[in-house]
Scaffold this motif. Structure first.
Motif, short mmCIF file in Angstrom:
data_model
loop_
_atom_site.label_atom_id
_atom_site.label_comp_id
_atom_site.label_asym_id
_atom_site.label_seq_id
_atom_site.Cartn_x
_atom_site.Cartn_y
_atom_site.Cartn_z
N MET A 142 0.84 -1.21 0.00
CA MET A 142 0.00 0.00 0.00
C MET A 142 0.87 1.26 0.00
N LEU A 143 1.89 1.30 0.87
CA LEU A 143 2.67 2.53 1.02
C LEU A 143 3.78 2.65 -0.03
N GLY A 144 4.52 1.57 -0.25
CA GLY A 144 5.62 1.62 -1.22
C GLY A 144 5.14 2.02 -2.61
N THR A 145 4.01 1.46 -3.05
CA THR A 145 3.55 1.78 -4.41
C THR A 145 3.06 3.23 -4.49
N ALA A 146 2.43 3.71 -3.42
CA ALA A 146 1.94 5.10 -3.43
C ALA A 146 3.12 6.08 -3.46
N VAL A 147 4.17 5.76 -2.71
CA VAL A 147 5.36 6.61 -2.69
C VAL A 147 5.99 6.65 -4.10
N LEU A 148 6.14 5.48 -4.71
CA LEU A 148 6.75 5.42 -6.04
C LEU A 148 5.91 6.18 -7.07
N GLU A 149 4.61 6.09 -6.92
CA GLU A 149 3.72 6.79 -7.85
C GLU A 149 3.93 8.30 -7.74
N ARG A 150 4.05 8.83 -6.52
CA ARG A 150 4.24 10.28 -6.36
C ARG A 150 5.64 10.69 -6.86
N LEU A 151 6.63 9.84 -6.64
CA LEU A 151 8.00 10.20 -7.07
C LEU A 151 8.11 10.27 -8.60
N ARG A 152 7.18 9.61 -9.27
CA ARG A 152 7.14 9.66 -10.75
C ARG A 152 7.04 11.12 -11.22
N LEU A 153 6.26 11.93 -10.50
CA LEU A 153 6.03 13.31 -10.92
C LEU A 153 7.32 14.12 -11.00
N PHE A 154 8.33 13.70 -10.22
CA PHE A 154 9.60 14.44 -10.22
C PHE A 154 10.59 13.88 -11.24
N GLY A 155 10.27 12.71 -11.77
CA GLY A 155 11.15 12.12 -12.79
C GLY A 155 12.27 11.25 -12.25
N TYR A 156 12.16 10.81 -10.98
CA TYR A 156 13.22 9.94 -10.43
C TYR A 156 13.27 8.61 -11.18
N ASP A 157 14.45 8.02 -11.17
CA ASP A 157 14.64 6.67 -11.71
C ASP A 157 14.20 5.71 -10.60
N ARG A 158 13.10 4.98 -10.80
CA ARG A 158 12.45 4.30 -9.68
C ARG A 158 12.52 2.77 -9.78
N ALA A 159 12.70 2.14 -8.61
CA ALA A 159 12.66 0.67 -8.56
C ALA A 159 12.04 0.24 -7.24
N GLY A 160 11.60 -1.00 -7.20
CA GLY A 160 11.01 -1.52 -5.96
C GLY A 160 11.34 -3.00 -5.80
N TRP A 161 11.31 -3.45 -4.56
CA TRP A 161 11.61 -4.86 -4.27
C TRP A 161 10.49 -5.41 -3.39
N SER A 162 10.05 -6.61 -3.71
CA SER A 162 8.97 -7.24 -2.93
C SER A 162 9.20 -8.74 -2.87
N ARG A 163 8.29 -9.42 -2.19
CA ARG A 163 8.40 -10.88 -2.06
C ARG A 163 7.94 -11.53 -3.36
N SER A 164 6.75 -11.07 -3.84
CA SER A 164 6.21 -11.66 -5.07
C SER A 164 6.39 -10.68 -6.23
N GLU A 165 6.22 -11.20 -7.45
CA GLU A 165 6.41 -10.38 -8.66
C GLU A 165 5.37 -9.27 -8.73
N HIS A 166 5.79 -8.07 -9.09
CA HIS A 166 4.87 -6.96 -9.33
C HIS A 166 5.16 -6.37 -10.70
N LEU A 167 4.17 -5.72 -11.25
CA LEU A 167 4.35 -5.04 -12.54
C LEU A 167 3.82 -3.62 -12.35
N ILE A 168 4.70 -2.62 -12.35
CA ILE A 168 4.26 -1.23 -12.15
C ILE A 168 4.87 -0.40 -13.26
N ASP A 169 4.02 0.30 -13.98
CA ASP A 169 4.47 1.08 -15.12
C ASP A 169 5.60 2.04 -14.73
#
Ligand code: NDP
Ligand code: OXD
Length: 308
Positions: A142-169
């Motif tokens: 819930m929190l990690g994906t929301a943070v990454l979504e907001r950081l998109r607006l600034f143009g950061y190079d973004r990555a995430g790590w989780s237990r199971s596979e995720h697909l986030i644009d």
């Protein structure tokens, strides 16, 4: 049938007012004024009593007033009682604000400039574009994906790590232990938004933090026990790591005299990154009560085997 609130009493008073307005048919109490204990069917708590099964023999649902549930001893909660963590927009927004501010603070050298000001130094540091700053978030919930979504607006190079596979644009998603090193190798600002479980306790140790590129920084908003504090200090002092912004520590409060307080490259906040906002939290709990009565799964029910 009673709904009992057992956490901060001032917040409890706000919950009581909101329940009275929105669900007057539910008897709402704030601990320790619980009324007849056998009437308690629903408990919202940060820390339930240790002897929860004996204290509330007719408990039907245990709600956490926070997003995390690691403060609960799951072994004493009867197996038939579902445990529901807090999923509500207020807590998400607070975390998004905190982490965005922390990432910008590091990326735009705010701490270096604060230090320069203290020493009366006027010196420009190169301004790096956001796209060249690689942010990596541990935890794509819930929190990690929301943070990454907001950081998109600034143009950061973004990555995430989780237990199971995720697909986030637009986000490089890594899953499982086998992918951890590759994730760390491409991360300049590491944000921890993992739940605390046996698998994640002390995960942030010298082995893991040492795999970040030299000059990387840590934003720790998960739980204090994710971090091996001495390992962090060693890596900061060796200048492998640049900054650590810590919202959570072990113990809390951080004791006077702890080396974190005075470390020039550590910043402490007292576990305030985010908190449940009563207006939206009560809405979420009332919705879950309806779902429970209808025999539907509740939003935020945790999986006891996974521990989150
Ligand atoms: P979620 O349960 O929604 O997400 C947890 C994420 O962590 C998931 O992506 C999960 O992977 C991943 N994860 C769990 N275990 C592992 C593991 N062993 N290895 C790799 N990934 C793992 O949690 P939230 O986003 O809602 O909250 C995260 C935490 O943030 C809370 O548990 C709490 O500790 C902390 N928090 C801190 C606050 C503060 O003020 N400092 C406020 C609120 C929360 P998968 O998706 O595959 O299941
Ligand atoms: C939470 C917290 O888990 O505030 O909600 O840490």
């Amino acid at each position: 049938m009673t709904f009992l609130y057992k956490a901060d009493p001032a917040r409890g008073a706000v919950w009581a007012k909101l329940f009275a307005e929105r669900a007057p048919e539910i008897a709402f109490s704030v601990w320790p004024d619980s009324g007849e204990l056998a009437h308690v069917r629903y408990l919202a708590a940060w820390q339930p009593p240790v002897d929860i099964a004996q204290t509330f023999p007719n408990l039907e649902v245990l709600f956490s007033v926070g997003a995390g549930i690691d403060q609960f001893d799951l072994s004493v909660v009867p197996a038939h009682v579902p445990i529901v963590r807090m999923i509500e927009p207020g807590i998400v927004e607070g975390m998004v604000e905190y982490v965005t501010h922390a990432v910008l603070t590091i990326h735009r050298d705010s701490l270096d400039y604060a230090d320069q000001q203290r020493r009366g130094i006027w010196r420009e540091l190169p301004v790096r574009p956001a796209a060249s700053c690689r942010v990596g978030v541990l935890g794509l919930g819930m929190l990690g994906t929301a943070v990454l979504e907001r950081l998109r607006l600034f143009g950061y190079d973004r990555a995430g790590w989780s237990r199971s596979e995720h697909l986030i644009d637009g986000v490089a998603c890594y899953a499982g232990e086998a992918a951890l090193d590759a994730f760390l190798a491409r991360t300049d600002i590491l944000v921890c938004l993992l739940p605390l479980t046996p698998a994640t306790r002390h995960l942030l140790d010298a082995r893991l933090l040492g795999k970040l590129p030299r000059g990387a920084s840590l934003i720790q908003t998960g739980r204090g026990a994710h971090l091996v504090q001495d390992d962090l200090l060693r890596l900061l002092d060796a200048e492998h790591l640049r900054y650590a912004l810590l919202d959570v520590t072990t113990p809390e409060p951080l004791p006077p005299g702890h080396p974190f307080w005075r470390h020039p490259r550590v910043r402490i906040t007292p576990h305030i990154a985010s908190a449940t906002r009563p207006e939206t939290a009560v809405e979420s709990v009332l919705d879950n009560l309806k779902r429970h009565r209808l025999g539907l799964p509740m939003t935020g029910e945790i999986d006891r085997r996974r521990g989150y």
